[in-house]
Design a protein around this motif. Structure first.
Motif, mmCIF file in Angstrom:
data_model
loop_
_atom_site.group_PDB
_atom_site.id
_atom_site.type_symbol
_atom_site.label_atom_id
_atom_site.label_comp_id
_atom_site.label_asym_id
_atom_site.label_seq_id
_atom_site.Cartn_x
_atom_site.Cartn_y
_atom_site.Cartn_z
ATOM 1 N N LEU A 1 7.445 7.886 5.642
ATOM 2 C CA LEU A 1 6.556 7.019 4.859
ATOM 3 C C LEU A 1 5.502 6.387 5.769
ATOM 4 O O LEU A 1 4.362 6.171 5.373
ATOM 5 C CB LEU A 1 7.355 5.910 4.159
ATOM 6 N N ALA A 2 5.897 6.091 7.003
ATOM 7 C CA ALA A 2 4.961 5.474 7.946
ATOM 8 C C ALA A 2 3.995 6.512 8.525
ATOM 9 O O ALA A 2 2.840 6.200 8.818
ATOM 10 C CB ALA A 2 5.743 4.788 9.059
ATOM 11 N N GLU A 3 4.451 7.751 8.648
ATOM 12 C CA GLU A 3 3.611 8.816 9.230
ATOM 13 C C GLU A 3 2.555 9.343 8.263
ATOM 14 O O GLU A 3 1.432 9.676 8.676
ATOM 15 C CB GLU A 3 4.493 10.042 9.567
ATOM 16 N N ALA A 4 2.940 9.468 6.989
ATOM 17 C CA ALA A 4 2.099 10.169 6.016
ATOM 18 C C ALA A 4 0.638 9.686 5.987
ATOM 19 O O ALA A 4 -0.271 10.518 5.938
ATOM 20 C CB ALA A 4 2.733 10.095 4.627
ATOM 21 N N PRO A 5 0.383 8.340 6.044
ATOM 22 C CA PRO A 5 -1.013 7.896 5.970
ATOM 23 C C PRO A 5 -1.897 8.476 7.080
ATOM 24 O O PRO A 5 -3.094 8.659 6.881
ATOM 25 C CB PRO A 5 -0.922 6.367 6.112
ATOM 26 N N SER A 6 -1.330 8.786 8.231
ATOM 27 C CA SER A 6 -2.159 9.324 9.314
ATOM 28 C C SER A 6 -2.633 10.747 8.976
ATOM 29 O O SER A 6 -3.572 11.249 9.575
ATOM 30 C CB SER A 6 -1.416 9.282 10.650
ATOM 31 N N THR B 1 0.826 -1.206 0.000
ATOM 32 C CA THR B 1 0.000 0.000 0.000
ATOM 33 C C THR B 1 0.862 1.259 0.000
ATOM 34 O O THR B 1 0.587 2.215 -0.734
ATOM 35 C CB THR B 1 -0.941 -0.025 1.220
ATOM 36 N N THR B 2 1.906 1.251 0.800
ATOM 37 C CA THR B 2 2.830 2.396 0.843
ATOM 38 C C THR B 2 3.398 2.648 -0.547
ATOM 39 O O THR B 2 3.508 3.785 -1.002
ATOM 40 C CB THR B 2 3.965 2.097 1.850
ATOM 41 N N THR B 3 3.735 1.566 -1.234
ATOM 42 C CA THR B 3 4.280 1.686 -2.590
ATOM 43 C C THR B 3 3.221 2.213 -3.552
ATOM 44 O O THR B 3 3.497 3.123 -4.351
ATOM 45 C CB THR B 3 4.807 0.312 -3.069
ATOM 46 N N THR B 4 2.000 1.680 -3.484
ATOM 47 C CA THR B 4 0.961 2.103 -4.426
ATOM 48 C C THR B 4 0.679 3.595 -4.286
ATOM 49 O O THR B 4 0.666 4.336 -5.274
ATOM 50 C CB THR B 4 -0.339 1.297 -4.193
ATOM 51 N N VAL B 5 0.484 4.042 -3.049
ATOM 52 C CA VAL B 5 0.134 5.448 -2.798
ATOM 53 C C VAL B 5 1.285 6.380 -3.200
ATOM 54 O O VAL B 5 1.078 7.378 -3.896
ATOM 55 C CB VAL B 5 -0.224 5.637 -1.302
ATOM 56 N N PRO C 1 -10.027 -4.961 1.169
ATOM 57 C CA PRO C 1 -11.104 -4.563 2.089
ATOM 58 C C PRO C 1 -10.600 -3.751 3.288
ATOM 59 O O PRO C 1 -11.385 -3.054 3.928
ATOM 60 C CB PRO C 1 -11.692 -5.897 2.569
ATOM 61 N N GLN C 2 -9.299 -3.806 3.580
ATOM 62 C CA GLN C 2 -8.758 -2.978 4.665
ATOM 63 C C GLN C 2 -8.851 -1.490 4.324
ATOM 64 O O GLN C 2 -8.837 -0.643 5.218
ATOM 65 C CB GLN C 2 -7.270 -3.302 4.916
ATOM 66 N N GLY C 3 -8.921 -1.173 3.031
ATOM 67 C CA GLY C 3 -9.082 0.221 2.599
ATOM 68 C C GLY C 3 -7.924 1.133 2.985
ATOM 69 O O GLY C 3 -8.101 2.351 3.106
ATOM 70 N N ASN C 4 -6.735 0.593 3.136
ATOM 71 C CA ASN C 4 -5.598 1.417 3.571
ATOM 72 C C ASN C 4 -5.166 2.434 2.503
ATOM 73 O O ASN C 4 -4.822 3.567 2.834
ATOM 74 C CB ASN C 4 -4.395 0.536 3.934
ATOM 75 N N ASN D 1 -13.633 -0.470 0.939
ATOM 76 C CA ASN D 1 -13.800 -0.622 2.391
ATOM 77 C C ASN D 1 -14.231 -2.065 2.687
ATOM 78 O O ASN D 1 -14.194 -2.916 1.807
ATOM 79 C CB ASN D 1 -14.788 0.411 2.955
ATOM 80 N N ARG D 2 -14.634 -2.315 3.909
ATOM 81 C CA ARG D 2 -14.913 -3.685 4.349
ATOM 82 C C ARG D 2 -15.955 -4.414 3.515
ATOM 83 O O ARG D 2 -15.972 -5.636 3.458
ATOM 84 C CB ARG D 2 -15.382 -3.668 5.809
#
Ligand code: ATP
Ligand code: MG
Length: 260
Positions: A219-224, A17-21, A41-44, A88-89
């Motif tokens: 990279l780990a922070e950005a999604p938040s 997901t990190t790579t896709t985004v 379905p996790q929708g990350n 989503n789910r």
């Protein structure tokens, strides 16, 4: 010709997901028109693109069950500059609903035909499983990008994935090819990571991207914040790495075109 990539690895938490985004945002920065399809379905990838997965009017689920077109279900990922077909789910139910449907693994591919000319790149974020959703991704795609961490068990999982890709090519999608293996969350101080990385290069040669994605907190922070790292901190090592990956892909494309 549009490039359609499935970003897949049945192993969880390897950086799909990190790579896709971040690749989507980096390709946009290189003036490419990009559609990100969230098939998990996790929708990350949906959340990481700034779209609230709990408030979706329509999603990739509606597209798979042919209730909506992609044009009806997609949304703009404001900050990243790309389009998103969100998830989503609800998507977890698609597998069961499609059981009796003919050509159920071709649903995404067929839906994509209607909008494909609007994009240079379509990036499909697959779930961590070799299930019907991933199969839809592999049938819609022309190539596969495999993000992986350089650890001992990574190689073992890789042969299962390569076998699945071979089977899909033999039975469902004859054009499918491995685009490349991407080393993610790489820590150069780790001797095992170095060793596995060298083995990958030995076995897969130029199928391994030269660009390596380092372990990077941005990279780990950005999604938040619901944004790609490029927007969160454009000078971070993670941002630079994904921009380099986009450049490597675009350069490979020009070289092939020239070769032909
Ligand atoms: P899943 O299989 O659950 O879909 P995934 O393969 O999509 O997982 P991600 O969600 O991208 O993996 O990443 C797993 C975790 O590792 C996340 O918390 C993400 O923020 C973090 N992460 C991914 N890549 C990096 C990186 N290069 N540096 C630091 N953290 C990272
Ligand atoms: Mg994921």
């Amino acid at each position: 010709m549009s490039k359609i990539l499935a970003i897949t690895n049945q192993k969880g938490g390897v950086g799909k997901t990190t790579t896709t985004v971040n690749l989507a945002a980096s390709l946009v920065a290189a003036q490419q028109r990009v559609l990100l399809i969230d098939l998990d379905p996790q929708g990350n990838a949906t959340m990481g693109s700034g779209i609230e997965k709990r408030d979706l009017q329509a999603s990739v689920y509606d597209v798979l069950i042919a209730r909506k077109t992609i044009a009806q279900a997609r949304q703009a990922a404001g900050a990243g500059g790309y389009d998103v077909l969100p998830a989503n789910r609800e998507l977890a139910g698609a597998e069961i609903e499609l059981v009796d449907v003919l050509n159920r693994e071709m649903r995404l591919r067929d839906a994509l035909q209607l909008v494909i000319n609007e994009y240079d790149y379509v990036l499909i974020d697959c779930p961590p499983a070799l299930n019907l959703l991933t199969l839809n991704g592999l049938c819609a795609a022309k190539t596969v990008m495999i993000p992986m961490q350089c650890e001992y068990y990574a190689l073992e999982g890789l042969s299962d994935l390569v076998n699945t890709i071979r089977k899909v090519r033999a039975n469902l999608n004859p054009v499918l090819e491995i685009e490349g293996l991407l080393r993610t969350m790489f820590d150069p101080r780790n001797a095992l990571a170095q060793q596995v990385s060298a083995q990958l290069e030995e076995h897969f040669g130029d199928k391994v991207y030269k660009t390596v994605i380092p372990r990077n907190i941005r990279l780990a922070e950005a999604p938040s914040y619901g944004v790609p790292a490029l927007v969160h901190d454009k000078t971070s090592k993670g941002t630079t790495a994904y921009l380099a990956l986009a450049a490597e892909m675009l350069q490979a494309l020009t070289q092939t075109t020239v070769a032909i």
